[in-house]
Design a protein around this motif. Structure first.
Motif, PDB file in Angstrom:
ATOM      1  N   ILE A   3       0.644  -1.206   0.147  1.00 29.94           N
ATOM      2  CA  ILE A   3      -0.010   0.065   0.320  1.00 29.94           C
ATOM      3  C   ILE A   3       0.667   1.423  -0.111  1.00 29.94           C
ATOM      4  N   GLU A   4       1.853   1.190   0.591  1.00 30.03           N
ATOM      5  CA  GLU A   4       2.827   2.480   0.868  1.00 30.03           C
ATOM      6  C   GLU A   4       3.335   2.735  -0.344  1.00 30.03           C
ATOM      7  N   ALA A   5       3.700   1.795  -1.093  1.00 26.78           N
ATOM      8  CA  ALA A   5       4.688   2.033  -2.255  1.00 26.78           C
ATOM      9  C   ALA A   5       3.595   2.137  -3.457  1.00 26.78           C
ATOM     10  N   ALA A   6       2.294   1.880  -3.334  1.00 27.01           N
ATOM     11  CA  ALA A   6       1.231   2.209  -4.350  1.00 27.01           C
ATOM     12  C   ALA A   6       0.986   3.619  -4.030  1.00 27.01           C
ATOM     13  N   VAL A   7       0.835   4.235  -2.719  1.00 27.95           N
ATOM     14  CA  VAL A   7       0.626   5.605  -2.465  1.00 27.95           C
ATOM     15  C   VAL A   7       1.869   6.353  -3.035  1.00 27.95           C
ATOM     16  N   GLN A   8       2.895   6.060  -2.786  1.00 28.64           N
ATOM     17  CA  GLN A   8       4.159   6.816  -3.352  1.00 28.64           C
ATOM     18  C   GLN A   8       4.073   6.964  -4.811  1.00 28.64           C
ATOM     19  N   ALA A   9       3.644   5.878  -5.428  1.00 25.12           N
ATOM     20  CA  ALA A   9       3.689   5.913  -6.901  1.00 25.12           C
ATOM     21  C   ALA A   9       2.373   6.643  -7.689  1.00 25.12           C
ATOM     22  N   GLY A  10       1.547   7.113  -6.542  1.00 24.00           N
ATOM     23  CA  GLY A  10       0.405   8.111  -7.010  1.00 24.00           C
ATOM     24  C   GLY A  10      -1.200   7.650  -6.730  1.00 24.00           C
ATOM     25  N   ALA A  11      -1.397   6.483  -6.090  1.00 25.71           N
ATOM     26  CA  ALA A  11      -2.438   6.062  -5.878  1.00 25.71           C
ATOM     27  C   ALA A  11      -3.298   7.097  -5.199  1.00 25.71           C
ATOM     28  N   ILE A  12      -4.531   7.543  -5.393  1.00 24.74           N
ATOM     29  CA  ILE A  12      -5.548   8.346  -4.822  1.00 24.74           C
ATOM     30  C   ILE A  12      -6.380   7.696  -3.758  1.00 24.74           C
ATOM     31  N   ALA A  13      -6.523   6.381  -3.937  1.00 18.39           N
ATOM     32  CA  ALA A  13      -7.408   5.547  -3.165  1.00 18.39           C
ATOM     33  C   ALA A  13      -6.915   4.130  -3.053  1.00 18.39           C
ATOM     34  N   VAL A  14      -7.115   3.576  -1.848  1.00 14.76           N
ATOM     35  CA  VAL A  14      -6.949   2.234  -1.826  1.00 14.76           C
ATOM     36  C   VAL A  14      -7.933   1.327  -1.252  1.00 14.76           C
ATOM     37  N   VAL A  15      -8.360   0.344  -2.032  1.00 18.71           N
ATOM     38  CA  VAL A  15      -9.439  -0.441  -1.461  1.00 18.71           C
ATOM     39  C   VAL A  15      -8.882  -1.817  -0.760  1.00 18.71           C
ATOM     40  N   ALA A  16      -9.293  -1.733   0.516  1.00 16.52           N
ATOM     41  CA  ALA A  16      -8.531  -2.705   1.376  1.00 16.52           C
ATOM     42  C   ALA A  16      -9.425  -3.108   2.658  1.00 16.52           C
ATOM     43  N   ARG A  17      -9.118  -4.046   3.249  1.00 16.55           N
ATOM     44  CA  ARG A  17      -9.858  -4.539   4.601  1.00 16.55           C
ATOM     45  C   ARG A  17      -9.885  -3.409   5.629  1.00 16.55           C
ATOM     46  N   PRO A  18     -10.865  -3.243   6.385  1.00  9.57           N
ATOM     47  CA  PRO A  18     -10.886  -2.054   7.427  1.00  9.57           C
ATOM     48  C   PRO A  18      -9.644  -2.116   8.326  1.00  9.57           C
ATOM     49  N   GLU A  19      -9.050  -3.302   8.422  1.00 11.24           N
ATOM     50  CA  GLU A  19      -7.961  -3.129   9.461  1.00 11.24           C
ATOM     51  C   GLU A  19      -6.432  -2.939   8.828  1.00 11.24           C
ATOM     52  N   ALA A  20      -6.635  -2.660   7.305  1.00 10.44           N
ATOM     53  CA  ALA A  20      -5.296  -2.464   6.493  1.00 10.44           C
ATOM     54  C   ALA A  20      -5.095  -0.868   6.868  1.00 10.44           C
ATOM     55  N   LYS A  21      -3.808  -0.814   6.891  1.00 11.37           N
ATOM     56  CA  LYS A  21      -3.248   0.511   7.262  1.00 11.37           C
ATOM     57  C   LYS A  21      -2.923   1.591   5.846  1.00 11.37           C
TER      58      LYS A  21
END
Ligand SMILES: CC(=O)N[C@H]1[C@@H](OP(=O)(O)OP(=O)(O)OC[C@H]2O[C@@H](n3ccc(=O)[nH]c3=O)[C@H](O)[C@@H]2O)O[C@H](CO)[C@@H](O)[C@@H]1O[C@H](C)C(=O)N[C@@H](C)C(=O)N[C@H](CCC(=O)O)C(=O)O
Ligand SMILES: Nc1ncnc2c1ncn2[C@@H]1O[C@H](COP(=O)(O)OP(=O)(O)OP(=O)(O)O)[C@@H](O)[C@H]1O
Ligand SMILES: N[C@H](CCC[C@H](N)C(=O)O)C(=O)O
Ligand SMILES: [Mg+2]
Length: 471
Positions: free
Chosen positions: A45-63
């Motif tokens: 997730i962190e790497a995806a956000v760094q690459a420009g992801a504006i939203a992440v679909v993930a389980r509620p407990e994911a950070k």
């Protein structure tokens, strides 16, 4: 497309795409982070956000930090739904096929029958994406959800109005074919396969049933091959949900197979539909191909096809690549067939298909894939031992396993079989020993173009090799 309307907020960030692999994230992407069989997508997730992801679909407990967290206990399903809104529109008519064997054949025959009825049709599955003009390989039977939805949307842009796709059990359990309305869904059969992934038959069947329980549109039609012992459960599910039901086969009520008579190059089917009896001269051999053709006809009828016209069109079905494909006739007259049978049930069906066409011996060359359900190996050996007159056990995509171990497991079920690990040498030996009235069946790889050894794919084509060996 703006993020807000997609998820019901006022956010006006622009969504540029969807990705489930962080390496494919670009600025504006919505990233799907899923727990996988090998790794946990949440770790990226962190790497995806760094690459420009504006939203992440993930389980509620994911950070999730630095992007919107679209939390859902079933992130794969949520992601599929969002991505489908992004990629829409899709072809108006979509049909899905599940079952252990016969998915590829059935989607391909459905495509052909739609085309004969005048529609711009496509199929998606093990053979890739097939239209009237071309075939493009995707690597997997059911591609990942992003590839799947973008391919289907691309077909719509090309003018395709009808698409039939394979819904593998892996694909169903990973929500790889969701989000678009499925008008008709077919069940071919259930037998042992993929227990390495699903664990037991009940879990495997449940994965397949999800097509009928959740994916098929509520007002869609279920098409069921009624001669499979598991058919009643699929039929019950369809009735419970209020879906329209089309059943085909000897036990079928919509298309009842009254008789099946093999001929030299095909078979004649008598089919009762309503109060009419139709005679179909199917230009393909084997009970299993008749089953797939009837299931395909069921899907075409489910999506508006005329019964008489659809059955008549079955007489013009073209063979499906690598499914009982006659590769060559050896110099002494013995035909060599290539078939994609890689489960015990499929092997039995392929042998049964060819038996009526020889008064000599059936010489079988086969193996079993590495990194796949080891339990099917001995069973495949048993099928070979009881069905073939001569069995040669060889290699079929050993992948990361020791090929000799795989052969040993098969030989437990077929102690009389000959062992020739090298696939080319095995095919050559089979063709060399064939006498004029014999038939050679090379099973397991069908259309495949490579032998997977370790991480390498060595070029290998059963049809080409059979031709070379017969020359
Ligand atoms: C066991 C299985 O089905 N695996 C498939 C599945 O992987 P998975 O979700 O378990 O993924 P994972 O590798 O554990 O990774 C978890 C998540 O992290 C992500 N990730 C992973 C690594 C990374 O660096 N960055 C990253 O973001 C992955 O994209 C994934 O979303 O999802 C992946 C993407 O959709 C598939 O490529 C992968 O297929 C593998 C390659 C495979 O061989 N599958 C075969 C068994 C298969 O599915 N076969 C059926 C055929 C069945 C039949 O018809 O008989 C098919 O439908 O093709
Ligand atoms: N209806 C059927 N009943 C029994 N066996 C079948 C049937 N259809 C196909 N087979 C066997 O299964 C093999 C694979 O067929 P096909 O590719 O159509 O199935 P599939 O379900 O798409 O397989 P995969 O799981 O590899 O995608 C055939 O070559 C044949 O041996
Ligand atoms: N969809 C099947 C194909 C198997 C084909 C066979 N040649 C093998 O490699 O086992 C699988 O991935 O299990
Ligand atoms: Mg297939």
């Amino acid at each position: 497309m703006k993020l807000g309307p997609l998820i019901g907020t006022a956010d006006d960030a622009v969504v540029t795409g969807f990705a489930i692999d962080h390496r494919k994230v670009a600025p504006g992407t919505i990233f799907g982070a899923f727990e996988g069989a090998r790794v946990n997508g949440e770790d990226y997730i962190e790497a995806a956000v760094q690459a420009g992801a504006i939203a992440v679909v993930a389980r509620p407990e994911a950070k999730v930090a630095g992007a919107m967290h679209i939390a859902d206990a079933n992130p794969r399903a949520r992601f599929a739904n969002l991505a489908a809104q992004f990629f829409a529109p899709f072809p108006a008519v979509t049909a899905a096929v599940t079952g252990t064997n016969g998915k590829t054949s059935t989607v391909e025959m459905t495509r052909q029958l739609w085309r004969m009825a005048g529609f711009h049709a496509a199929s998606i599955g093990t053979l890739g994406v097939t239209t009237a003009d071309e075939r493009v390989s995707t690597g997997l039977t059911t591609p990942d959800i992003v590839t799947f939805l973008s391919n289907v949307a691309g077909l719509a842009r090309e003018g395709v109005t009808h698409v039939a796709f394979e819904a593998s059990s892996h694909g169903l359990s990973q929500y790889r074919t969701e989000g678009l309305p499925v008008r008709a869904a077919a069940f071919t059969n259930l037998s042992r396969d993929h227990l390495d992934y699903h664990g037991d038959m009940a879990t495997y069947f449940t994965a397949k049933l999800r097509l009928f329980a959740e994916v098929l549109a509520e007002d869609g039609t279920a098409v069921v091959w009624a001669d499979d012992p598991h058919a009643p459960q699929v039929e019950d599910l369809a009735r419970m949900r209020g879906n329209r039901l089309i059943t085909v086969g000897e036990h079928g009520k919509t298309l009842r197979l009254v008789s099946r008579t093999p001929s030299l190059l095909g078979q004649t089917l008598e089919i009762e539909a309503g109060d009419k009896l139709h005679t179909v001269r199917l230009p393909l051999i084997g009970a299993y191909q008749a089953a797939n053709a009837l299931t395909a006809a069921g899907l075409v009828i489910a999506t508006g096809g005329d019964v008489g016209e659809t059955l008549a069109n079955c007489a013009r079905l073209q063979p499906v690549r690598g499914r009982l494909e006659r590769a060559v006739i050896a110099a002494n007259g013995a035909p060599v067939y290539v078939d994609y049978a890689h489960t015990p049930d499929a092997l039995e069906a392929a042998i049964a298909a060819l038996k009526p066409h020889t008064d000599g011996r059936l010489i079988l060359v086969f193996g079993a894939g590495g990194d796949r359900d080891p339990g099917k190996r001995e069973l495949m050996g048993q099928v070979a031992a009881s069905g073939a007159d001569v069995a040669i056990v060889t290699d079929d995509n050993p992948r990361t396993e020791d090929p000799a171990e795989i052969r040993r497991a098969i030989l437990k079920g077929a102690p009389e079989a000959t062992e020739i690990g090298d696939r080319r040498a095995a095919i050559a030996a089979a063709i060399a020993m064939a006498e004029p009235h014999d038939i050679v069946l090379v099973a397991g790889k069908g259309h495949e173009q490579g032998q997977i050894v370790g991480e390498m794919v060595l070029p290998f084509d059963d049809v080409a090799v059979a031709r070379e060996c017969a020359a």
